[in-house]
Scaffold this motif. Structure first.
Motif, PDB file in Angstrom:
ATOM      1  N   LYS A 100       1.014  -1.170  -0.073  1.00  0.00           N
ATOM      2  CA  LYS A 100       0.151  -0.044   0.095  1.00  0.00           C
ATOM      3  C   LYS A 100       0.765   1.235   0.064  1.00  0.00           C
ATOM      4  CE  LYS A 100      -3.478   2.355   2.622  1.00  0.00           C
ATOM      5  NZ  LYS A 100      -4.486   2.531   1.846  1.00  0.00           N
ATOM      6  N   ARG A 101       1.983   1.339   0.707  1.00  0.00           N
ATOM      7  CA  ARG A 101       2.842   2.351   0.720  1.00  0.00           C
ATOM      8  C   ARG A 101       3.588   2.521  -0.516  1.00  0.00           C
ATOM      9  NH1 ARG A 101       4.312  -0.009   6.042  1.00  0.00           N
ATOM     10  NH2 ARG A 101       6.068  -0.963   5.030  1.00  0.00           N
ATOM     11  N   VAL A 102       3.879   1.462  -1.206  1.00  0.00           N
ATOM     12  CA  VAL A 102       4.395   1.646  -2.603  1.00  0.00           C
ATOM     13  C   VAL A 102       3.339   2.171  -3.668  1.00  0.00           C
ATOM     14  CG1 VAL A 102       5.381   0.200  -4.670  1.00  0.00           C
ATOM     15  CG2 VAL A 102       5.805  -0.576  -2.491  1.00  0.00           C
ATOM     16  N   GLN A 103       2.175   1.740  -3.446  1.00  0.00           N
ATOM     17  CA  GLN A 103       1.321   2.413  -4.271  1.00  0.00           C
ATOM     18  C   GLN A 103       0.865   3.918  -4.248  1.00  0.00           C
ATOM     19  OE1 GLN A 103      -0.340   1.002  -6.854  1.00  0.00           O
ATOM     20  NE2 GLN A 103      -2.395   1.882  -7.119  1.00  0.00           N
ATOM     21  N   ALA A 104       1.253   4.416  -2.732  1.00  0.00           N
ATOM     22  CA  ALA A 104       0.989   5.747  -2.583  1.00  0.00           C
ATOM     23  C   ALA A 104       2.214   6.515  -3.100  1.00  0.00           C
ATOM     24  CB  ALA A 104       0.959   5.953  -0.957  1.00  0.00           C
ATOM     25  N   ASP A 105       3.357   5.890  -3.051  1.00  0.00           N
ATOM     26  CA  ASP A 105       4.527   6.552  -3.683  1.00  0.00           C
ATOM     27  C   ASP A 105       4.473   6.853  -5.135  1.00  0.00           C
ATOM     28  OD1 ASP A 105       5.620   6.605  -1.159  1.00  0.00           O
ATOM     29  OD2 ASP A 105       6.926   5.001  -1.403  1.00  0.00           O
ATOM     30  N   LEU A 106       3.864   5.773  -5.780  1.00  0.00           N
ATOM     31  CA  LEU A 106       3.775   5.551  -7.519  1.00  0.00           C
ATOM     32  C   LEU A 106       2.526   6.672  -7.884  1.00  0.00           C
ATOM     33  CD1 LEU A 106       3.937   1.855  -8.053  1.00  0.00           C
ATOM     34  CD2 LEU A 106       5.867   3.683  -8.602  1.00  0.00           C
ATOM     35  N   ALA A 107       1.764   6.810  -6.938  1.00  0.00           N
ATOM     36  CA  ALA A 107       0.346   7.579  -7.410  1.00  0.00           C
ATOM     37  C   ALA A 107       0.689   9.037  -7.849  1.00  0.00           C
ATOM     38  CB  ALA A 107      -0.501   7.720  -6.104  1.00  0.00           C
ATOM     39  N   ALA A 108       1.988   9.601  -7.049  1.00  0.00           N
ATOM     40  CA  ALA A 108       2.373  11.082  -7.486  1.00  0.00           C
ATOM     41  C   ALA A 108       2.947  11.125  -9.068  1.00  0.00           C
ATOM     42  CB  ALA A 108       3.471  11.428  -6.398  1.00  0.00           C
ATOM     43  N   SER A 109       3.049   9.987  -9.483  1.00  0.00           N
ATOM     44  CA  SER A 109       3.615   9.847 -10.922  1.00  0.00           C
ATOM     45  C   SER A 109       2.675   9.489 -11.819  1.00  0.00           C
ATOM     46  CB  SER A 109       5.068   8.933 -10.954  1.00  0.00           C
ATOM     47  OG  SER A 109       5.992   9.375 -10.119  1.00  0.00           O
ATOM     48  N   GLY A 110       1.529   9.272 -11.325  1.00  0.00           N
ATOM     49  CA  GLY A 110       0.297   9.027 -12.224  1.00  0.00           C
ATOM     50  C   GLY A 110       0.529   7.332 -12.611  1.00  0.00           C
ATOM     51  N   LEU A 111       0.943   6.462 -11.693  1.00  0.00           N
ATOM     52  CA  LEU A 111       1.428   5.130 -11.664  1.00  0.00           C
ATOM     53  C   LEU A 111       0.583   4.220 -10.971  1.00  0.00           C
ATOM     54  CD1 LEU A 111       5.074   5.000 -12.882  1.00  0.00           C
ATOM     55  CD2 LEU A 111       3.274   4.889 -14.312  1.00  0.00           C
ATOM     56  N   SER A 112       0.675   2.871 -11.275  1.00  0.00           N
ATOM     57  CA  SER A 112      -0.109   2.136 -10.211  1.00  0.00           C
ATOM     58  C   SER A 112       0.471   0.559 -10.411  1.00  0.00           C
ATOM     59  CB  SER A 112      -1.766   1.894 -10.412  1.00  0.00           C
ATOM     60  OG  SER A 112      -2.394   0.764  -9.898  1.00  0.00           O
ATOM     61  N   MET A 120       1.259  -0.041 -14.087  1.00  0.00           N
ATOM     62  CA  MET A 120       0.517   0.479 -15.111  1.00  0.00           C
ATOM     63  C   MET A 120       0.152   1.953 -14.826  1.00  0.00           C
ATOM     64  SD  MET A 120      -3.209  -1.465 -13.848  1.00  0.00           S
ATOM     65  CE  MET A 120      -4.325  -0.366 -14.836  1.00  0.00           C
ATOM     66  N   ARG A 121      -0.274   2.608 -15.897  1.00  0.00           N
ATOM     67  CA  ARG A 121      -0.755   3.865 -15.603  1.00  0.00           C
ATOM     68  C   ARG A 121      -2.000   4.171 -15.272  1.00  0.00           C
ATOM     69  NH1 ARG A 121       2.296   3.652 -20.797  1.00  0.00           N
ATOM     70  NH2 ARG A 121       3.868   5.436 -20.702  1.00  0.00           N
ATOM     71  N   THR A 122      -1.952   4.952 -14.209  1.00  0.00           N
ATOM     72  CA  THR A 122      -3.531   5.167 -13.498  1.00  0.00           C
ATOM     73  C   THR A 122      -4.486   5.343 -14.348  1.00  0.00           C
ATOM     74  OG1 THR A 122      -2.325   6.075 -11.446  1.00  0.00           O
ATOM     75  CG2 THR A 122      -4.558   6.181 -11.501  1.00  0.00           C
ATOM     76  N   GLY A 123      -5.659   4.784 -14.212  1.00  0.00           N
ATOM     77  CA  GLY A 123      -6.752   4.977 -15.066  1.00  0.00           C
ATOM     78  C   GLY A 123      -6.560   4.507 -16.588  1.00  0.00           C
ATOM     79  N   ALA A 124      -5.572   3.377 -16.787  1.00  0.00           N
ATOM     80  CA  ALA A 124      -5.322   2.792 -17.951  1.00  0.00           C
ATOM     81  C   ALA A 124      -6.642   1.861 -18.384  1.00  0.00           C
ATOM     82  CB  ALA A 124      -4.298   1.978 -18.064  1.00  0.00           C
ATOM     83  N   ALA A 125      -7.136   1.742 -19.698  1.00  0.00           N
ATOM     84  CA  ALA A 125      -8.293   1.276 -20.399  1.00  0.00           C
ATOM     85  C   ALA A 125      -8.079  -0.332 -19.937  1.00  0.00           C
ATOM     86  CB  ALA A 125      -8.566   1.532 -21.672  1.00  0.00           C
ATOM     87  N   ALA A 126      -9.258  -0.990 -19.613  1.00  0.00           N
ATOM     88  CA  ALA A 126      -8.994  -2.219 -19.597  1.00  0.00           C
ATOM     89  C   ALA A 126      -8.652  -3.018 -20.528  1.00  0.00           C
ATOM     90  CB  ALA A 126     -10.497  -2.950 -18.943  1.00  0.00           C
ATOM     91  N   PRO A 127      -7.759  -4.165 -20.469  1.00  0.00           N
ATOM     92  CA  PRO A 127      -7.106  -4.818 -21.603  1.00  0.00           C
ATOM     93  C   PRO A 127      -8.312  -5.702 -22.178  1.00  0.00           C
ATOM     94  CG  PRO A 127      -6.634  -5.994 -19.700  1.00  0.00           C
ATOM     95  CD  PRO A 127      -7.255  -4.733 -19.060  1.00  0.00           C
ATOM     96  N   ALA A 128      -8.108  -5.919 -23.568  1.00  0.00           N
ATOM     97  CA  ALA A 128      -9.129  -6.892 -24.235  1.00  0.00           C
ATOM     98  C   ALA A 128      -9.289  -8.404 -23.344  1.00  0.00           C
ATOM     99  CB  ALA A 128      -8.735  -7.231 -25.555  1.00  0.00           C
ATOM    100  N   ALA A 129     -10.167  -8.999 -23.505  1.00  0.00           N
ATOM    101  CA  ALA A 129     -10.306 -10.324 -22.674  1.00  0.00           C
ATOM    102  C   ALA A 129      -9.414 -11.238 -23.175  1.00  0.00           C
ATOM    103  CB  ALA A 129     -11.862 -10.983 -22.703  1.00  0.00           C
ATOM    104  N   PHE A 130      -9.083 -12.236 -22.558  1.00  0.00           N
ATOM    105  CA  PHE A 130      -7.897 -13.213 -22.805  1.00  0.00           C
ATOM    106  C   PHE A 130      -8.859 -14.412 -23.680  1.00  0.00           C
ATOM    107  CE2 PHE A 130      -6.188 -17.548 -22.190  1.00  0.00           C
ATOM    108  CZ  PHE A 130      -5.138 -17.381 -22.887  1.00  0.00           C
ATOM    109  N   ASN A 170      13.584  -0.329 -13.951  1.00  0.00           N
ATOM    110  CA  ASN A 170      14.124   0.440 -12.790  1.00  0.00           C
ATOM    111  C   ASN A 170      13.188   1.164 -11.811  1.00  0.00           C
ATOM    112  OD1 ASN A 170      16.780  -0.260 -13.825  1.00  0.00           O
ATOM    113  ND2 ASN A 170      17.097   1.276 -15.024  1.00  0.00           N
ATOM    114  N   VAL A 171      12.328   1.633 -12.493  1.00  0.00           N
ATOM    115  CA  VAL A 171      11.271   2.573 -11.589  1.00  0.00           C
ATOM    116  C   VAL A 171      10.453   1.430 -10.927  1.00  0.00           C
ATOM    117  CG1 VAL A 171       8.965   3.668 -11.926  1.00  0.00           C
ATOM    118  CG2 VAL A 171      10.685   4.430 -13.559  1.00  0.00           C
ATOM    119  N   LEU A 172      10.156   0.226 -11.433  1.00  0.00           N
ATOM    120  CA  LEU A 172       9.398  -0.806 -10.470  1.00  0.00           C
ATOM    121  C   LEU A 172      10.410  -0.987  -9.316  1.00  0.00           C
ATOM    122  CD1 LEU A 172       7.221  -2.775  -9.791  1.00  0.00           C
ATOM    123  CD2 LEU A 172       8.049  -4.022 -11.490  1.00  0.00           C
TER     124      LEU A 172
END
Length: 261
Positions: A85-97, A161-171, A222-224
């Motif tokens: 959850k802390r990692v997610q909070a850190d990434l949110a500032a960069s528009g990532l999830s 992934m980018r925050t708010g990215a569209a859902a992928p096509a179904a497998f 590297n970001v991850l």
């Protein structure tokens, strides 16, 4: 003659009744998806973290759901989920999830993976996950193990992934998707950033510091790694997606099934 007291028998009877009631309560809790002490559903800790639990479906190297995955839910030890959850909070500032592919893994699933390697069946259906290797070599090569720290609830497979990215096509299991090392558009559907290979790609290109990837793909890795390391996670250098929480070596393994919340 004085009649013997029945109080001892009464206490014993009530103790048995209490034990039966407790056992029934445990069984009911298990049936409802209750978790062992210290474990939590990640969705209850941080619902903003995307989940795509691959072993609960057929988009994986075995080609079918694995034993113990009765629901597509990420389960982790409580402290590990809090750190994520802390990692997610850190990434949110960069528009990532974060996006998780696997979390706690029942022992029965680990055994099923190892058994699949040597089952003698055709590898054609899932060859895209190991395009340069023989299925029978995956244990020796170290890509599949007979024991896993995932079973302790302290190891996670994930990506960005980018925050708010569209859902992928179904497998679609009927589609002949490209190899896990192929360009992003040819691989099975995923709305994650391009890390150079897909998840569970048994190839040298999946090594975190692999040279055979592009500059942008290396930057994402590297970001991850940096975001995870900041909150106490260590990356397994042969799999860019694989992280274990600090101090978790030797934690007990479990085999409870993953059920819906």
């Amino acid at each position: 003659m004085r009649r013997p007291s029945l109080s001892g028998r009464g206490r014993a009877g009530s103790g048995i009744a209490a034990a039966i009631a407790f056992a029934a309560m445990v069984q009911t809790a298990a049936a409802q998806g209750a978790l062992p002490a210290g474990f939590v559903y990640l969705r209850a800790v941080d619902p903003s973290i995307a989940q795509d639990i691959r072993y609960a479906g057929s988009d994986n190297f075995v080609g079918r759901p694995l034993p113990g995955y009765e629901a597509a839910e990420c389960v982790l030890r409580r402290d590990v989920a809090a750190a994520l959850k802390r990692v997610q909070a850190d990434l949110a500032a960069s528009g990532l999830s974060l996006k998780v592919y696997d979390c706690y893994r029942p022992i029965r699933a680990v055994r099923a993976m190892a058994a699949w390697v040597n089952d003698g069946r055709s590898e054609a259906a899932t060859k895209r996950f190991f395009p340069k290797l023989a299925k029978s070599s995956l244990l020796r090569a170290g890509y599949i193990a007979s024991r896993s720290r995932h079973s302790s609830g302290t190891t996670i497979d994930l990506t960005l992934m980018r925050t708010g990215a569209a859902a992928p096509a179904a497998f679609d299991p009927k589609v002949a998707y490209g190899a896990c090392t192929a360009p992003l558009a040819q691989r099975s559907p995923d709305n994650a950033v391009d890390m150079g290979t897909s998840f569970d790609c048994f190839d040298a290109a999946s090594h975190t510091a692999a040279a055979a990837i592009g500059a942008e793909q290396r930057r994402w890795r590297n970001v991850l790694v940096a975001a995870m390391r900041k909150q106490g996670f260590a990356n397994y250098d042969h799999e860019w997606w694989h992280f274990s929480y600090a101090g978790s070596a030797g934690a007990p393994a479990y085999d409870f099934p993953i059920r819906s919340r």
